[in-house]
Structures are given as structure tokens and as C-alpha cells.
Write an enzyme that holds these catalytic residues in place. Structure first.
Site, PDB file in Angstrom:
ATOM      1  N   HIS B 119       0.689  -1.197   0.022  1.00 49.61           N
ATOM      2  CA  HIS B 119      -0.078  -0.049   0.233  1.00 49.61           C
ATOM      3  C   HIS B 119       0.932   1.068  -0.033  1.00 49.61           C
ATOM      4  O   HIS B 119       0.657   2.256  -0.870  1.00 49.61           O
ATOM      5  CB  HIS B 119      -1.003  -0.072   1.382  1.00 49.61           C
ATOM      6  CG  HIS B 119      -1.367   1.273   1.536  1.00 49.61           C
ATOM      7  ND1 HIS B 119      -2.777   1.312   1.198  1.00 49.61           N
ATOM      8  CD2 HIS B 119      -1.221   2.482   1.966  1.00 49.61           C
ATOM      9  CE1 HIS B 119      -3.258   2.577   1.253  1.00 49.61           C
ATOM     10  NE2 HIS B 119      -2.320   3.421   1.942  1.00 49.61           N
ATOM     11  N   GLU B 120       1.687   1.301   0.773  1.00 52.57           N
ATOM     12  CA  GLU B 120       2.753   2.494   0.935  1.00 52.57           C
ATOM     13  C   GLU B 120       3.566   2.774  -0.263  1.00 52.57           C
ATOM     14  O   GLU B 120       3.630   3.948  -0.844  1.00 52.57           O
ATOM     15  CB  GLU B 120       3.882   2.471   2.308  1.00 52.57           C
ATOM     16  CG  GLU B 120       2.899   2.406   3.560  1.00 52.57           C
ATOM     17  CD  GLU B 120       1.877   3.509   3.663  1.00 52.57           C
ATOM     18  OE1 GLU B 120       0.800   3.247   4.490  1.00 52.57           O
ATOM     19  OE2 GLU B 120       2.103   4.544   3.342  1.00 52.57           O
ATOM     20  N   HIS B 123       1.731   4.955  -2.599  1.00 50.74           N
ATOM     21  CA  HIS B 123       1.966   6.448  -2.467  1.00 50.74           C
ATOM     22  C   HIS B 123       3.621   6.901  -2.939  1.00 50.74           C
ATOM     23  O   HIS B 123       3.470   7.850  -3.377  1.00 50.74           O
ATOM     24  CB  HIS B 123       2.045   6.842  -0.851  1.00 50.74           C
ATOM     25  CG  HIS B 123       0.834   6.611  -0.067  1.00 50.74           C
ATOM     26  ND1 HIS B 123      -0.466   7.252  -0.778  1.00 50.74           N
ATOM     27  CD2 HIS B 123       0.367   5.806   1.016  1.00 50.74           C
ATOM     28  CE1 HIS B 123      -1.202   6.920  -0.015  1.00 50.74           C
ATOM     29  NE2 HIS B 123      -1.171   6.181   1.056  1.00 50.74           N
ATOM     30  N   HIS B 129      -5.233   7.997  -1.774  1.00 52.38           N
ATOM     31  CA  HIS B 129      -6.193   6.903  -1.261  1.00 52.38           C
ATOM     32  C   HIS B 129      -7.321   6.933  -2.268  1.00 52.38           C
ATOM     33  O   HIS B 129      -7.847   7.733  -2.655  1.00 52.38           O
ATOM     34  CB  HIS B 129      -6.642   7.279   0.033  1.00 52.38           C
ATOM     35  CG  HIS B 129      -5.439   6.948   1.207  1.00 52.38           C
ATOM     36  ND1 HIS B 129      -5.463   7.596   2.258  1.00 52.38           N
ATOM     37  CD2 HIS B 129      -4.655   5.973   1.270  1.00 52.38           C
ATOM     38  CE1 HIS B 129      -4.492   7.073   3.088  1.00 52.38           C
ATOM     39  NE2 HIS B 129      -3.860   6.143   2.220  1.00 52.38           N
TER      40      HIS B 129
END
Lengths: 81, 367
Positions: B119-120, B123, B129
């Protein structure tokens, strides 16, 4: 599924404010805006958060909203920079 | 999917990463593996490559940090915020910080390091998100078995909109999050569970409580981390307050809301011949104590009291239930049996032994 125990309202409000400040850019300007007339920034931000998570958009810290705020999550804001 | 404000992206496709430190809660090799797997989630669907470097500045610096770690975003101890990362750019740009006070693991306990880092890294590559509850870039943590993990389509669409597609001959696709009111929605399995109806679809379950108009969508793993995705059949045996869940040649038993110890067990313990490899659907008739299992175009009948299959089975579905085709899912409610075949649902009256109504598969969701 077990029903969540009743919440301590003060604690909930603190949770709501810090969550919205961290992830929805709520400006906490320490005026008693919670009791001022007209649109409450907190309620507007709450609606934004409820809309993002597909919750019922009530502008109130209802049970579903509090449960979502307690979920472990990424530290990056959901909106803005 | 959402781009990070200002659409930041890396100007090169060949990126570097460096692991600055390790959490003592996992073996070093498991941390390395989790990070490599997380990076491959994104490299598999884009032209991006990630090369590990030591002892020098990398595009993506990965570290475990405590509370205030001098980036204006202090961590908050166990739970709450698990990690954060910075958008593409020089210096701290692209870096991933993980909260050292979390219970990092490589399985379903605590927080799975692979899932959080994947997930990170979204970014780090320029994604923000997503509000798709099934997306990897959805803000809240949800566990998926890393061995079953597929990057969802929403995330694939997002990252390819930034970096383009991968050079693979066949473009990888990912799971799409089911929408309750999607007229094309089909189901893997359906069961009642203490008055609710649970619809299984991939790694999701749609949960319909009679007192709530809205249908709730959750990951199966949220309630039952040990259950696989893709449940193929399920039924509730109300007498024992049990739900049986089937996938391939195994089945699990839920007692109340918990998976009973000692499961999964082979379906052959129920009396299926070895020729049966999987069960398509099942329902249990509360009045007769008989459970019906549907496999391809045939069905078996099981006596819950004797705990044996009845003699004279399998029989042809069409001979006793009419033209309902192959059964994807079935459940009984208020005396009627509901058979699902693709996007069609048949309401069957077991007393009259005939179909009394035909509906859309999504008729239970107040669309």
C-alpha cells in the site's frame, strides 16, 4: 456479532476531531466552533469522511463512523496534501 | 483510484530502493521477501523496475521508525496509523516509514508487512487513497493471504494511468470489487447465518441483515482470516447453530461465528465419492433435517441426524428441482429454497416441488 459497548461521548469527540484533523484537513482553530450557529466545519468534514468511506452521510459521529475511525490505517491523509 | 495532488511521478522507470533498518519482530529474510513481493505487485503491471542498493541514497528508502522521527508526522504507537510514505521526489520523496510499534508479521496475525508496504509503495509511486473498499490503496488495513493476493483492478488502472502498462504480452488484470446493485453480479455461495444472509463472492462477503436496508460489504478475512477466498458452497444447519463452508474438496464448520477447531476436513468424510472434487452449492431443509448438495448436474442428499448420505443418490437436479440449470448457490429461507444460476434466481417451493418465481440474483439488496 457483538454490539459495540456504549461510547464515552467526550472520548468519541476527541477521536473524531483528531481523526478529521489528521486525515481530512480539519483546521482546529480552538474557537468554540462546535456551538456556533450555521455550518460546523467539523460536521462538514465528517460528511466528507463518511462519503469517502461509503458510510451514511449524517455529519454525526454515529456508530459506523466511529468504528471506521478506529480501524488501523495508513497515516497519509485521505484528502488534500 | 486517485492521483496524488500535483500528479507527481518518477521521471525514470528504473528505480532503486534501500532497507535502512529491520524490525526485530520478523526474520530479516522475511522482511526482505515481504518488500520484494510488495515491489513486484507494482512492477508486474507497469514498466517500473526496482533495484536494491546498499550504503547509498536510493529513490525509495524503507525504514521502521518510532513516534516522532523528524518528518513532521509522528507515529502513534500500536494500531492507529501503521505506516506512511512520501510522494515521488528527491530526498524524502518516495520514502516509506513503518511504525516499529506495530506487530509486524508475514501471516494473518498482527499486521502483514507485505500488505502494508505494498500500500505505502502506491504512495511512493504517486497514488493517493482510493475510496474503492477492495482497492489496495483503500486507507484502512485489511488482511489478504499474500499467497492469494492479486492487485485489484482499481489499483492497476491507477498506476498504469501514471506509468503505462507492463511489457507483458498479456496485460494482467485484477479482481473488481463487487457492487451489490450490479445486475451482472453472480455469487460463489450463499448461506443464512443467525437470521442474516451471507453472499460470498471472491474474497468478499455481502452481508444482509433483515433489519438493515443497506448491504454491508466485507472481506471474508475480516471475520475469518483462516478461511480462503472463493468459497464455493455454504449452508446453515440451524439445529446445531453451525454453518458449513466448502472449497474444493475441503470444508470448514463455523460454530456460532467462529471456525471450529480441527477444520478443514475432506468432504469425503460426509460420504462423497472420491470422484467428487468440489461442491457447487448446498442448502439444509430445516423441517426434514436433510441437506442437499449440488455438484454439476447432480445432487446428493445428506441426513444430518444419521450423519450419512442417503441411499439412491446422486440424482439429476432437473428431475427433482426442474429447469434451474447448474446451481451456483442456494439457501433456504421461510420454507422456500432460492437457487442461483448466474444472474438468475429461482424460488422453489419444496412442498409443491416446483419453481414458483424467478428473480434477479440481486433481488435481496433493495436496489
Amino acid at each position: 456479532f457483538p454490539v459495540a459497548p456504549d461510547e464515552d461521548e467526550g472520548k468519541s469527540l476527541e477521536l473524531v476531531e483528531s481523526y478529521l484533523e489528521k486525515f481530512y484537513d480539519l483546521q482546529r482553530d480552538h474557537q468554540a466552533h462546535l456551538r456556533s450557529k450555521g455550518k460546523s466545519p467539523l460536521s462538514a468534514k465528517l460528511k466528507e469522511m463518511q462519503e469517502f468511506f461509503g458510510l451514511q452521510v449524517t455529519g454525526k459521529p454515529d456508530l459506523d463512523t466511529l468504528e471506521m475511525m478506529k480501524k488501523p490505517r495508513c497515516g497519509i491523509p485521505d484528502v488534500g496534501q | 483510484y486517485v492521483f496524488t495532488a500535483g500528479n507527481p511521478k518518477w521521471k525514470r522507470n528504473n528505480l532503486t530502493y534501500r532497507i535502512l533498518n529491520y524490525t526485530p519482530k520478523m526474520r530479516k529474510a522475511d522482511v526482505d521477501e515481504a518488500i520484494q513481493k510488495a515491489l513486484s505487485v507494482w512492477s508486474k503491471v507497469t514498466p517500473l523496475t526496482f533495484q536494491k542498493v546498499e550504503d547509498k541514497e536510493a529513490d525509495i528508502m524503507i525504514s521502521f521508525a518510532y513516534r516522532d522521527h523528524h518528518d513532521n508526522s509522528p507515529f502513534d504507537g500500536p494500531n492507529g496509523q501503521l505506516a506512511h510514505a512520501f510522494q515521488p521526489g528527491e530526498g524524502i520523496g518516495g520514502d516509506v516509514h513503518l511504525d516499529e510499534e506495530e506487530a509486524w508479521t508475514k501471516d494473518g496475525r498482527g499486521y502483514n508487512l507485505f500488505i502494508v508496504i505494498a500500500h505505502e509503495l502506491g504512495h511512493s509511486l504517486g497514488l493517493s487513497h482510493s475510496n474503492d473498499p477492495g482497492a489496495l490503496m483503500y486507507p484502512t488495513y485489511s488482511y489478504t493471504d499474500p499467497n492469494e493476493f492479486l492487485l485489484p483492478q482499481d489499483d492497476i488502472d491507477g498506476i498504469q494511468a501514471i506509468y503505462g502498462q507492463s511489457s507483458a504480452a498479456v496485460q494482467p488484470t485484477g479482481p473488481v470489487t463487487p457492487q451489490a446493485c450490479d445486475p451482472h453480479l453472480t455469487f460463489d455461495a450463499i448461506t443464512t447465518l443467525r437470521g442474516e444472509i451471507i453472499f460470498f463472492k471472491g474474497r468478499y462477503m455481502l452481508r444482509k441483515h433483515p433489519a438493515r436496508t443497506k448491504t454491508e460489504l466485507n472481506f471474508i478475512s475480516l471475520f475469518w482470516p483462516k478461511l480462503p477466498s472463493g468459497i464455493q458452497a455454504a449452508y446453515e444447519y440451524v439445529e446445531r447453530d453451525e454453518v458449513l463452508l466448502f472449497k474444493e474438496n475441503k470444508y470448514w464448520v463455523l460454530r456460532g461465528y467462529d471456525i471450529a477447531p480441527g477444520y478443514p476436513k475432506p468432504i469425503y468424510h460426509l460420504g462423497f465419492p472420491k470422484t467428487v472434487k468440489r461442491v457447487n452449492a448446498a442448502y439444509s431443509d430445516e423441517t426434514t433435517g436433510k441437506t442437499y448438495f449440488f455438484v454439476a448436474d447432480r445432487y446428493w442428499r445428506y441426513d444430518e441426524n444419521k450423519k450419512t448420505m442417503d441411499h439412491g443418490y446422486p440424482k439429476k437436479i432437473v428431475s427433482d428441482f426442474g429447469k434451474i440449470g447448474r446451481v451456483d448457490a442456494a439457501f433456504q429461507k421461510d420454507g422456500y429454497v432460492y437457487f442461483f444460476h448466474r444472474t438468475t434466481q429461482f424460488q422453489f417451493d419444496p412442498r409443491a416441488k416446483r419453481i414458483v418465481r424467478q428473480m434477479k440474483s440481486i433481488s435481496w439488496f433493495n436496489c
